[in-house]
Design a protein around this motif. Structure first.
Motif: not given
Length: 178
Positions: A36-37, A45-55, A89-91
C-alpha cells in the motif's frame, strides 16, 4: 505419566503452531502495508508522504508531533510534508480545541482514498490517451487539423462504494454515462 507427557507434547506442538501462524500473519500484514505504501508513494510522490497519509487514515485528527511519533519520521520532515499535502488538498487541517491557554496545534486528517484517486484520474487518463494516440502525434503535419484530432479511447471513472452499491440497487448501468 505417559498420558501427561503426551498431553504436554500436544499442547507444546499446538502452541508452536499458533506462534508460527501468528508470525506468518504478521509478515503478511507487513507485506500488505508495504505494498500500500509503495502504491501511495507513486500517487503522492514520496514514501514519506505515503506513510503520513496511511497513518492519518488510521489515526485521524493527529497533530504533526503525533504523526512523527507514530511514523518514526523526523518532526521537521513531517511538518514540511503535511504542509505540502495540505496545499495539495490531500489532507485537511483544523486547530485542535483545548480548554487551557496556550498554543492549539493543527490536527490533520487524510482525505478518503476515492478522493485521492479521483484527483489523479484526469492526469492518468490524459497520459494513457496520449499513448493510445501516439501514431496521430507522430504522423507528418500534412494532414488537416480536423483529421489529426485524436480520439480518447480511455475513460476512467472513480466511484465510492456507496455510489457503486446505489447503481446495483437501482439497476443503473455504465452505458450512456459518458
Amino acid at each position: 505419566m505417559s498420558v501427561e507427557t503426551d498431553a504436554d507434547a500436544e499442547a507444546d506442538r499446538l502452541s508452536k503452531g499458533r506462534e508460527r501462524l501468528g508470525e506468518e500473519a504478521d509478515r503478511a500484514v507487513d507485506q500488505f502495508d508495504q505494498g500500500i505504501v509503495d502504491l501511495l508513494s507513486w500517487v503522492l510522490d514520496t514514501e514519506t508522504r505515503a506513510r503520513i497519509y496511511v497513518y492519518l487514515r488510521q489515526q485521524p485528527h493527529s497533530t504533526s508531533e503525533e504523526v512523527a511519533e507514530g511514523t518514526g519520521l523526523y518532526p521537521s520532515t513531517v511538518r514540511e510534508s503535511l504542509a505540502e499535502l495540505h496545499d495539495e488538498e490531500n489532507v485537511e487541517r483544523r486547530k485542535r480545541e483545548s480548554e487551557g491557554a496556550g498554543n492549539n496545534p493543527y490536527e490533520y486528517t487524510a482525505i478518503a482514498p476515492s478522493e485521492l484517486v479521483g484527483g489523479i484520474v484526469g492526469q492518468i487518463q490524459d497520459e494513457l490517451n496520449t499513448v493510445f494516440n501516439l501514431d496521430d502525434h507522430l504522423e507528418p503535419e500534412s494532414e488537416t487539423p480536423a483529421e489529426t484530432e485524436p480520439s480518447e479511447p480511455v475513460s476512467i471513472r472513480v466511484e465510492d462504494e456507496e455510489d457503486a452499491s446505489d447503481d446495483e440497487t437501482t439497476g443503473a448501468d455504465d452505458e450512456g454515462d459518458e
